[in-house]
Design a protein around this motif. Sequence first.
Motif, mmCIF file in Angstrom:
data_model
loop_
_atom_site.group_PDB
_atom_site.id
_atom_site.type_symbol
_atom_site.label_atom_id
_atom_site.label_comp_id
_atom_site.label_asym_id
_atom_site.label_seq_id
_atom_site.Cartn_x
_atom_site.Cartn_y
_atom_site.Cartn_z
ATOM 1 N N ILE A 158 20.560 -24.439 -8.665
ATOM 2 C CA ILE A 158 19.257 -23.836 -8.452
ATOM 3 C C ILE A 158 18.285 -24.761 -7.914
ATOM 4 N N THR A 159 18.180 -26.281 -8.773
ATOM 5 C CA THR A 159 17.224 -27.062 -8.187
ATOM 6 C C THR A 159 17.283 -27.368 -6.750
ATOM 7 N N VAL A 160 18.440 -27.550 -6.307
ATOM 8 C CA VAL A 160 18.633 -27.851 -4.946
ATOM 9 C C VAL A 160 18.353 -26.854 -3.894
ATOM 10 N N ALA A 161 18.678 -25.531 -4.330
ATOM 11 C CA ALA A 161 18.751 -24.239 -3.589
ATOM 12 C C ALA A 161 17.132 -24.046 -3.349
ATOM 13 N N ASN A 162 16.294 -24.427 -4.382
ATOM 14 C CA ASN A 162 14.953 -24.373 -4.361
ATOM 15 C C ASN A 162 14.162 -25.209 -3.284
ATOM 16 N N ARG A 163 15.086 -26.282 -2.884
ATOM 17 C CA ARG A 163 14.634 -27.223 -1.933
ATOM 18 C C ARG A 163 15.388 -27.071 -0.451
ATOM 19 N N ASP A 164 15.791 -25.822 -0.244
ATOM 20 C CA ASP A 164 16.631 -25.551 0.872
ATOM 21 C C ASP A 164 15.133 -25.229 2.081
ATOM 22 N N PRO A 165 15.277 -25.777 3.237
ATOM 23 C CA PRO A 165 14.271 -25.430 4.365
ATOM 24 C C PRO A 165 14.375 -24.206 4.528
ATOM 25 N N ALA A 166 15.517 -23.381 4.377
ATOM 26 C CA ALA A 166 15.568 -21.947 4.898
ATOM 27 C C ALA A 166 14.590 -21.196 3.690
ATOM 28 N N LEU A 167 14.321 -21.772 2.853
ATOM 29 C CA LEU A 167 13.385 -20.876 1.662
ATOM 30 C C LEU A 167 11.869 -21.394 1.937
ATOM 31 N N ALA A 168 11.763 -22.795 1.967
ATOM 32 C CA ALA A 168 10.673 -23.390 2.406
ATOM 33 C C ALA A 168 10.584 -24.649 3.196
ATOM 34 N N PRO A 169 10.062 -24.277 4.144
ATOM 35 C CA PRO A 169 10.033 -25.491 5.199
ATOM 36 C C PRO A 169 9.519 -26.745 4.577
ATOM 37 N N ASP A 170 9.819 -27.917 5.071
ATOM 38 C CA ASP A 170 9.424 -29.079 4.476
ATOM 39 C C ASP A 170 9.573 -29.220 2.797
ATOM 40 N N PRO A 171 10.671 -28.760 2.334
ATOM 41 C CA PRO A 171 10.916 -28.280 1.227
ATOM 42 C C PRO A 171 10.535 -29.238 0.064
ATOM 43 N N ASP A 172 10.518 -30.654 0.471
ATOM 44 C CA ASP A 172 10.358 -31.587 -0.651
ATOM 45 C C ASP A 172 8.603 -31.944 -0.715
ATOM 46 N N ARG A 173 7.976 -31.240 -0.051
ATOM 47 C CA ARG A 173 6.494 -31.504 -0.108
ATOM 48 C C ARG A 173 6.271 -30.418 -1.100
ATOM 49 N N VAL A 174 5.110 -30.813 -2.098
ATOM 50 C CA VAL A 174 4.487 -29.755 -2.824
ATOM 51 C C VAL A 174 3.244 -29.191 -2.145
ATOM 52 N N ASP A 175 2.968 -28.037 -2.078
ATOM 53 C CA ASP A 175 1.950 -27.539 -1.514
ATOM 54 C C ASP A 175 1.579 -26.346 -2.178
ATOM 55 N N VAL A 176 0.420 -26.319 -3.164
ATOM 56 C CA VAL A 176 0.115 -25.357 -3.916
ATOM 57 C C VAL A 176 -0.585 -23.997 -3.226
ATOM 58 N N ALA A 177 -0.862 -24.195 -1.891
ATOM 59 C CA ALA A 177 -1.282 -23.151 -1.131
ATOM 60 C C ALA A 177 -0.166 -22.375 -0.346
ATOM 61 N N ARG A 178 1.203 -23.097 -0.729
ATOM 62 C CA ARG A 178 2.222 -22.348 0.232
ATOM 63 C C ARG A 178 2.646 -20.920 -0.127
ATOM 64 N N PRO A 179 2.598 -20.282 1.206
ATOM 65 C CA PRO A 179 2.681 -18.793 0.933
ATOM 66 C C PRO A 179 4.132 -18.461 0.689
ATOM 67 N N LEU A 180 4.451 -18.344 -0.608
ATOM 68 C CA LEU A 180 5.988 -18.601 -1.102
ATOM 69 C C LEU A 180 6.093 -17.045 -1.411
ATOM 70 N N THR A 181 7.163 -16.133 -0.967
ATOM 71 C CA THR A 181 7.475 -14.761 -1.271
ATOM 72 C C THR A 181 8.534 -14.861 -2.460
ATOM 73 N N THR A 182 9.467 -15.883 -2.477
ATOM 74 C CA THR A 182 10.208 -15.559 -3.552
ATOM 75 C C THR A 182 10.662 -17.005 -3.877
ATOM 76 N N HIS A 183 11.535 -17.374 -4.818
ATOM 77 C CA HIS A 183 12.146 -18.545 -5.180
ATOM 78 C C HIS A 183 13.340 -18.362 -6.178
#
Lengths: 384, 73
Positions: free
Chosen positions: A298-323
């Motif tokens: 799960i931890t690695v899947a949450n860092r998939d660029p397909a889920l979140a571009p530039d996934p290893d960057r933390v961005d509190v304003a990221r418009p995330l629809t799911t994780h």
Amino acid sequence: MFHPSPEMKELQRSNPVVRTRLPDGRVGWLVTRYDDVRQVLIDPRFSRAAAVGPEVPDAGLGQAATDTILSMDPPEHTRLRRLVAGAFTARRVEALRPRVTKLVDELIDHLITLPQPADLVENFSFPLPVQVICELLGVPPADRHLFHEWSDTVLSDISGDPAEIEAAFAELSGYFARLLAAKRAQPADDLMTALIEARDAQDRLSESELVRLCLTLLVAGHETTANQINMFLLVLHEHPEQLHRLRGDLAMIPQAVEELMRFAQLGASGGGLPRVTTEEVELSGVRIPKGEAVIPVITVANRDPALAPDPDRVDVARPLTTHLGFGAGVHHCLGAQLARMELQEALRGLLGRLPRMELAVPVAGLAFKNGMIVRSLQSLPVRW
Amino acid sequence: MAAWRVTVSDECIASGSCLGIAPKRFALGDDGRSHPASALMAADEAVLDAAASCPMEAIAVRDAQTGEPVEPR
């Protein structure tokens, strides 16, 4: 502490579904892409019930998940889950928010009377979720000193002594047997009383299921949230520009909680509970035969660029629809809505009332408790 | 046998709970949310389980003929 290993990231890029020998010596499939992990968690052909036994790798997750609702498939799982799902819906959780806000305030009122630096684990991140789950279940919070150690032991990883873990389960079971007897004599407006009603009046679960369910809710209901409060604060500390942004606009907190759930690793291993295929399944073009152990990482899947571009960057304003921070499928975290709300109120209270709060020691000096399946800080000294 | 009309509201957070409980009755849409496999379906206990287990209470089941709510009641 904050990122999956480079080896895991490389697997996700080049070998996302791979059969390998795991740290415990047993063989299983590592699945690392977001879409594939999501499918493993949701698709009923990946069974949790079939994944309990000596031949299945436990991926560093120890024995905590055997013989509870976490190791059942539908329809048995559904029968128990239905009994408690109603107490954890978004609507019910929202009704608890004012109480949680008040608890946060009281804990901070107390914290600021302490000499600095003070330990946030002892004075905030643990007592908050413990109090909330105790009130919801109907467990006396004053018993925390009783069940705290048992709870830690129950969450031991594979390094734990099986006899000790079994003993802790027995202690906790005995504790709940006594509590349930007292609750039968004196019913209250709480979840334990509702479950007793489901047992005694409707025969919808057995006595041992009742005890195990209460035990699971208590343990799962606080260790996880306590860890995430700590990890969220550490991630923000390591990303001061994000912390600054959030302090400047507390209305961003709900969105930030989703991003931090995606980013901050909860389990010590980074993997989810293993599944076993009940028939051959194809994932990302790879055929997994029937009867194979599969670890959704799960931890690695949450860092998939397909889920979140530039996934290893933390961005509190990221418009995330799911994780996948709360998992997915029938075992999607029962307490997800409650955890979200507690995490939101914890951040709102700490960032709002203690705008200068900072770590009193370097991150490298912080120690996790050894041998647990969730990452649990021994202490988190802060100044404000 | 009774027929049901099943809807999933915008509250859906795609937890995937219903997809695991009643895999033949729900499917994930392109929008990432869960949708009933068909708006009308034969009565099926698993659909009631899915509705009762949804963390967002996003699933509504009604009797297709009378429009009476089946779950939540």
